[in-house]
Enzyme design. Structure first.
Site, PDB file in Angstrom:
ATOM      1  N   CYS A  91       7.808  -5.311   2.025  1.00 19.21           N
ATOM      2  CA  CYS A  91       7.317  -4.715   0.777  1.00 19.21           C
ATOM      3  C   CYS A  91       8.501  -4.551  -0.175  1.00 19.21           C
ATOM      4  O   CYS A  91       8.789  -3.455  -0.652  1.00 19.21           O
ATOM      5  CB  CYS A  91       6.612  -3.386   1.038  1.00 19.21           C
ATOM      6  N   GLY A 131      12.918  -5.713  -5.440  1.00 14.61           N
ATOM      7  CA  GLY A 131      14.136  -5.937  -4.674  1.00 14.61           C
ATOM      8  C   GLY A 131      15.283  -4.980  -4.943  1.00 14.61           C
ATOM      9  O   GLY A 131      16.443  -5.326  -4.697  1.00 14.61           O
ATOM     10  N   LYS A 133      16.111  -2.244  -3.313  1.00 10.97           N
ATOM     11  CA  LYS A 133      16.804  -1.941  -2.052  1.00 10.97           C
ATOM     12  C   LYS A 133      17.377  -3.224  -1.458  1.00 10.97           C
ATOM     13  O   LYS A 133      18.445  -3.210  -0.854  1.00 10.97           O
ATOM     14  CB  LYS A 133      15.868  -1.233  -1.078  1.00 10.97           C
ATOM     15  N   CYS A 151       8.057   6.900  -1.193  1.00 10.50           N
ATOM     16  CA  CYS A 151       8.441   7.862  -2.243  1.00 10.50           C
ATOM     17  C   CYS A 151       7.251   8.797  -2.479  1.00 10.50           C
ATOM     18  O   CYS A 151       6.743   8.904  -3.582  1.00 10.50           O
ATOM     19  CB  CYS A 151       8.890   7.153  -3.515  1.00 10.50           C
TER      20      CYS A 151
END
Ligand SMILES: C[S@@+](CC[C@H](N)C(=O)[O-])C[C@H]1O[C@@H](n2cnc3c(N)ncnc32)[C@H](O)[C@@H]1O
Length: 413
Positions: free
Chosen positions: A237, A241, A243, A353
């Site tokens: 997931c 991008g 992370k 989050c």
């Protein structure tokens, strides 16, 4: 402009950030851009509090034309939250109403009287609790406990600084300062708190790939993956991008998996700007992807986004308990795919989050109960404040941080 934005978001179903981006293209001056941004975000973040403060002064608020209701909300935000004195704040809003269609014009006197009389004491308290729909605040309480839930909700009412991540923070800070930015260290190494003189995308530090916009809590999720240098990491997931590029910049050999090809394209362009390499796979992760298992898997799952209400205030307007339940079911499916990607002895980092128990600790507890080969490790989250919950920890959304839940699990060899 602000009224159009508020209308697009409140009744038009749009997200504030892209609508604001488009609107700001019409404005050059830094002060005007900052004013519109603060007013639009602030009014939406405080909408429930402002409605409660206005209610006793309006006989039938629901019968007012939409635009007039929005004028009252934005005017009340200026008066009650920004503390703008009545003589400076009220006139401009009354003029807006006077320039409207005839049925609005005759309400100019009402708007004038209401905005002059509203008083900060009219705002409900405590602010965090009153800022959210009761069902959603109850979810925060169940996940975090009452005191931390109030702090989290109140923390998300305050504006967010511009956070940038940098592989070489000293060089990035120097380049930014050369361009007139104010730069301070962020709450964890590699994170900078910046006041930029112009839109970020126009700065050389950005164009040359020295910096990446990223909330420190998102960077902390990457750090929870441990030392990734030279290791294969499957980033599930992967979205645009954010992370993934931080993992690649730390030396990981990253394979990004995402359902939405347009996000993969955006991630590839961003990786090129930053000078890092990503492998990519477009795949719907409700079934496991055709990848050889890796020693490290990150699943940053789609979620309610309730830790990001500061930047996405529209979420609180629309989210329903049913939507949270659907997300919980999807996350459970995605976790099953994540396990299929995880090599024996490997680590799975699960992040959302979101500040609900069902998307965070309960989700991970259910996974642990079903898979005896998994055990939780202490999540290294170099940020505060955090709250321990089940096998992982919540990062609280205070001081400009986003709220996250992070758990690190190890599969036996
Ligand atoms: C929280 S966002 C990821 C953010 C990203 N990791 C980053 O750091 O930039 C979740 C992502 O999951 C993707 N997603 C949702 N359902 C999916 C599915 N069934 N298969 C694959 N990706 C999915 C969404 O398109 C979204 O980009």
């Amino acid at each position: 402009m602000v009224l159009r934005l508020l209308a697009e978001v409140r009744s038009g179903g749009r997200q504030l950030a892209p609508a604001l981006d488009r609107a700001l293209r019409e404005l050059e001056a830094r002060e005007a851009r900052a004013f519109v941004t603060d007013l639009a975000y602030g009014t939406l973040r405080h909408a429930r509090l402002l409605e409660a403060a206005l209610a006793p002064r309006l006989a039938a608020p629901e019968q007012l034309p939409d635009r007039v209701r929005l004028v009252l909300l934005a005017g009340a935000f200026e008066r009650l939250v920004r503390g703008t004195p009545a003589h400076a704040a009220v006139h401009a809003w009354v003029e807006v109403v006077k320039r409207g269609p005839p049925k609005e014009r005759r309400l100019a006197g009402l708007v004038n009287a209401v905005l002059r009389r509203v008083d900060p004491h009219d705002l409900p308290s405590p602010p965090g609790t009153a800022s959210l729909p009761p069902w959603l605040f109850a979810r925060f309480e169940a996940a975090l406990g009452p005191a931390a839930a109030e702090r989290a909700a109140a923390g998300m009412l305050r504006p967010e600084p511009l956070w940038l991540s940098a592989s070489d923070p000293a060089a990035a800070a120097q380049r930014l300062r050369d361009e007139g930015a104010e730069v301070a260290e962020g709450p964890l190494p590699g994170s900078l708190r910046v006041r930029a003189p112009r839109p970020l995308a126009t700065l050389a530090a950005y164009r040359e790939g020295l910096v990446q916009p990223q909330n420190p809590a998102s960077l902390a999720v990457v750090r929870a993956c441990g030392d990734v240098a030279g290791r294969r990491v499957i980033d599930l997931c992967s979205g645009r991008g954010v992370k993934a590029v931080a993992l690649a910049a730390a030396g990981a050999d990253v394979t990004s998996v995402e359902r939405d090809p347009s996000k993969l394209r955006a991630a590839a362009a961003n990786a090129e700007r930053l000078g890092v390499r990503l492998e990519q796979l477009a795949w719907d992760l409700r079934t496991p992807p055709p990848l050889a298992p890796a020693p490290l898997v990150l699943l940053d799952a789609p979620c309610s986004g309730t830790g990001t209400l500061r930047g996405h205030p529209e979420i609180a307007l629309r989210l329903t308990p049913e939507a949270v339940e659907r997300l919980r079911e999807l996350q459970a499916q995605l976790l099953t795919s994540a396990l299929a990607c995880l090599a024996p002895g490997g680590r799975l980092v699960y992040a959302v989050c979101a500040l609900t128990a069902e998307e965070g600790p309960e989700q991970v507890e259910a996974l642990l109960a079903a898979h005896g080969a998994l055990r939780p490790l202490a999540a290294e989250l170099p940020l505060s404040p955090t709250v321990a919950a089940g096998p992982g920890r919540f990062v609280l959304p205070e001081e400009g941080l986003d709220g996250f839940y992070v758990a690190v699990l190890e599969r036996s060899a």
